[in-house]
Design a protein around this motif. Structure first.
Motif, PDB file in Angstrom:
ATOM      1  N   ASP A 185       0.816  -1.288  -0.006  1.00 56.92           N
ATOM      2  CA  ASP A 185      -0.010  -0.056   0.045  1.00 56.92           C
ATOM      3  C   ASP A 185       0.956   1.451  -0.104  1.00 56.92           C
ATOM      4  O   ASP A 185       0.496   2.371  -0.566  1.00 56.92           O
ATOM      5  N   THR A 186       2.047   1.222   0.715  1.00 54.37           N
ATOM      6  CA  THR A 186       3.004   2.412   0.521  1.00 54.37           C
ATOM      7  C   THR A 186       3.477   2.606  -0.735  1.00 54.37           C
ATOM      8  O   THR A 186       3.607   3.781  -1.104  1.00 54.37           O
ATOM      9  N   LEU A 187       3.845   1.485  -1.376  1.00 59.89           N
ATOM     10  CA  LEU A 187       4.370   1.876  -2.919  1.00 59.89           C
ATOM     11  C   LEU A 187       3.032   2.246  -3.695  1.00 59.89           C
ATOM     12  O   LEU A 187       3.492   3.188  -4.497  1.00 59.89           O
ATOM     13  N   ARG A 188       1.958   1.774  -3.395  1.00 61.42           N
ATOM     14  CA  ARG A 188       1.046   2.187  -4.156  1.00 61.42           C
ATOM     15  C   ARG A 188       0.450   3.806  -3.984  1.00 61.42           C
ATOM     16  O   ARG A 188       0.462   4.311  -4.874  1.00 61.42           O
ATOM     17  N   LEU A 189       0.602   4.147  -2.886  1.00 61.90           N
ATOM     18  CA  LEU A 189       0.502   5.692  -2.530  1.00 61.90           C
ATOM     19  C   LEU A 189       1.654   6.576  -3.325  1.00 61.90           C
ATOM     20  O   LEU A 189       1.268   7.599  -3.677  1.00 61.90           O
ATOM     21  N   PHE A 190       2.863   5.887  -3.210  1.00 55.23           N
ATOM     22  CA  PHE A 190       3.884   6.719  -3.621  1.00 55.23           C
ATOM     23  C   PHE A 190       3.872   6.773  -5.199  1.00 55.23           C
ATOM     24  O   PHE A 190       4.421   7.839  -5.793  1.00 55.23           O
ATOM     25  N   GLN A 191       3.125   5.831  -5.863  1.00 59.65           N
ATOM     26  CA  GLN A 191       2.650   5.849  -7.343  1.00 59.65           C
ATOM     27  C   GLN A 191       1.582   6.635  -7.564  1.00 59.65           C
ATOM     28  O   GLN A 191       1.241   6.644  -8.838  1.00 59.65           O
ATOM     29  N   ASP A 192       0.845   7.115  -6.866  1.00 57.01           N
ATOM     30  CA  ASP A 192      -0.249   7.815  -6.853  1.00 57.01           C
ATOM     31  C   ASP A 192      -0.074   9.478  -7.066  1.00 57.01           C
ATOM     32  O   ASP A 192       0.509   9.991  -6.097  1.00 57.01           O
ATOM     33  N   SER A 225      18.215  15.572   2.820  1.00 57.52           N
ATOM     34  CA  SER A 225      18.014  14.157   3.473  1.00 57.52           C
ATOM     35  C   SER A 225      17.706  13.195   2.760  1.00 57.52           C
ATOM     36  O   SER A 225      17.462  13.363   1.608  1.00 57.52           O
ATOM     37  N   ILE A 226      18.119  12.065   3.256  1.00 60.03           N
ATOM     38  CA  ILE A 226      17.537  10.533   2.490  1.00 60.03           C
ATOM     39  C   ILE A 226      16.579  10.220   3.396  1.00 60.03           C
ATOM     40  O   ILE A 226      16.602   9.978   4.634  1.00 60.03           O
ATOM     41  N   GLY A 227      15.369   9.745   2.743  1.00 57.00           N
ATOM     42  CA  GLY A 227      14.203   9.335   3.585  1.00 57.00           C
ATOM     43  C   GLY A 227      14.141   7.643   3.685  1.00 57.00           C
ATOM     44  O   GLY A 227      14.146   7.317   2.460  1.00 57.00           O
ATOM     45  N   ILE A 228      13.921   6.914   4.590  1.00 58.11           N
ATOM     46  CA  ILE A 228      13.669   5.575   4.900  1.00 58.11           C
ATOM     47  C   ILE A 228      12.434   5.121   5.350  1.00 58.11           C
ATOM     48  O   ILE A 228      12.382   5.360   6.591  1.00 58.11           O
ATOM     49  N   GLU A 229      11.648   4.589   4.720  1.00 51.19           N
ATOM     50  CA  GLU A 229      10.365   4.207   5.361  1.00 51.19           C
ATOM     51  C   GLU A 229      10.532   3.018   5.588  1.00 51.19           C
ATOM     52  O   GLU A 229      11.040   1.885   4.902  1.00 51.19           O
ATOM     53  N   HIS A 230       9.919   2.300   6.660  1.00 49.23           N
ATOM     54  CA  HIS A 230       9.765   0.843   7.181  1.00 49.23           C
ATOM     55  C   HIS A 230       8.468   0.463   7.407  1.00 49.23           C
ATOM     56  O   HIS A 230       7.418   1.073   8.211  1.00 49.23           O
ATOM     57  N   GLU A 231       8.226  -0.602   6.824  1.00 49.64           N
ATOM     58  CA  GLU A 231       6.594  -1.192   6.903  1.00 49.64           C
ATOM     59  C   GLU A 231       6.539  -1.285   8.358  1.00 49.64           C
ATOM     60  O   GLU A 231       6.956  -2.105   9.061  1.00 49.64           O
ATOM     61  N   GLY A 232       5.115  -0.823   8.820  1.00 51.50           N
ATOM     62  CA  GLY A 232       4.865  -1.133  10.083  1.00 51.50           C
ATOM     63  C   GLY A 232       3.838  -0.078  10.699  1.00 51.50           C
ATOM     64  O   GLY A 232       3.692   0.781  10.057  1.00 51.50           O
ATOM     65  N   TRP A 233       3.527  -0.368  12.029  1.00 50.79           N
ATOM     66  CA  TRP A 233       2.919   0.703  12.906  1.00 50.79           C
ATOM     67  C   TRP A 233       3.552   0.965  14.032  1.00 50.79           C
ATOM     68  O   TRP A 233       4.266   0.197  14.527  1.00 50.79           O
ATOM     69  N   ILE A 234       3.478   2.268  14.446  1.00 50.20           N
ATOM     70  CA  ILE A 234       4.343   2.734  15.487  1.00 50.20           C
ATOM     71  C   ILE A 234       4.127   1.860  16.830  1.00 50.20           C
ATOM     72  O   ILE A 234       4.666   1.937  17.706  1.00 50.20           O
ATOM     73  N   ASP A 235       2.615   1.635  16.985  1.00 51.25           N
ATOM     74  CA  ASP A 235       2.078   1.049  18.251  1.00 51.25           C
ATOM     75  C   ASP A 235       2.281  -0.429  18.179  1.00 51.25           C
ATOM     76  O   ASP A 235       1.715  -1.146  19.080  1.00 51.25           O
ATOM     77  N   ASP A 236       2.871  -1.245  17.092  1.00 51.47           N
ATOM     78  CA  ASP A 236       2.988  -2.632  17.013  1.00 51.47           C
ATOM     79  C   ASP A 236       4.284  -3.256  16.987  1.00 51.47           C
ATOM     80  O   ASP A 236       4.794  -3.039  15.547  1.00 51.47           O
TER      81      ASP A 236
END
Length: 213
Positions: free
Chosen positions: A84-91, A131-142
């Motif tokens: 879903d993250t990749l899909r959003l970045f391609q939107d 900066s270089i931004g690195i996203e990590h799959e997940g949720w901050i509370d899990d």
């Protein structure tokens, strides 16, 4: 979505023969007859990354580091699944993207924006440019999303970025999204193991050794 079962978060990668073997398995083998190569002075090699381009409406084309110096790595958590993250970045309507996205289960890393370009990930134009931004799959509370594979592949990537641009491998230059001035984001959150991550970043020269450089 449940990630694959992972190793304990505190397990030390550099003392784990299994982890080193796994990293070596990802590395292309040199021909058997090739002569040993001398260590080069080029930046540390990147772990495998897979080009998955974001829509151009979600970043600014640039010529970094000539146009803007790069001196920071920003750590994000997606609050979405990897696909879903990749899909959003391609939107094109999303108006945001990071340079890289790391998958939880196995550390598979997608590159969505070239490092020379300014990704819209920090919510602060000055920090975006530097900066270089690195996203990590997940949720901050899990915390189960923060697997050892995710930490290891991300740390190798961050270490290589720091080597390439001469960025100090410390918490002044490797920061969370929450630390960007003016942000309303709280990632990577309380469960992100900064001590373990920075240990891996500062020990990641083993990746260069495995590649035989």
């Amino acid at each position: 979505m449940e990630p694959a079962q992972h190793l304990p978060a505190r397990r030390r990668l550099l003392t784990s023969a299994a982890a080193l073997a796994a990293a070596a398995a990802l590395t292309p083998l040199a021909p058997a007859a090739a002569a040993p190569r001398k260590r080069s002075t080029r930046p540390a090699d990147y772990p495998p990354v897979h080009w998955t381009p974001a829509d151009p409406a979600n970043y600014t084309a640039a010529d970094r580091p000539t146009q803007y110096a790069i001196d920071t790595v920003i750590i994000h958590v997606t609050q979405e699944t990897f696909p879903d993250t990749l899909r959003l970045f391609q939107d094109p309507a999303h108006k945001a993207a990071a340079h890289y996205v790391v998958r939880s289960a196995d550390g598979f890393t997608a590159q969505c924006v070239h490092e020379r370009d300014v990704a819209w990930h920090a919510g602060n134009w000055s920090y975006n440019t530097r900066s270089i931004g690195i996203e990590h799959e997940g949720w901050i509370d899990d915390p189960k999303w923060f697997t050892e594979s995710l930490y290891a592949h991300s740390a190798m990537l961050t270490a290589a970025i720091c080597e390439r641009y001469g960025i100090p491998k410390d918490r002044e230059h490797i920061i969370g999204h929450v630390e960007v001035p003016g942000t309303d984001h709280t990632d990577p959150g309380q469960y992100w193991d900064w001590a373990h991550y920075m240990e891996l970043v500062n020990g990641a020269t083993f990746w260069e050794n495995l590649l035989g450089t």
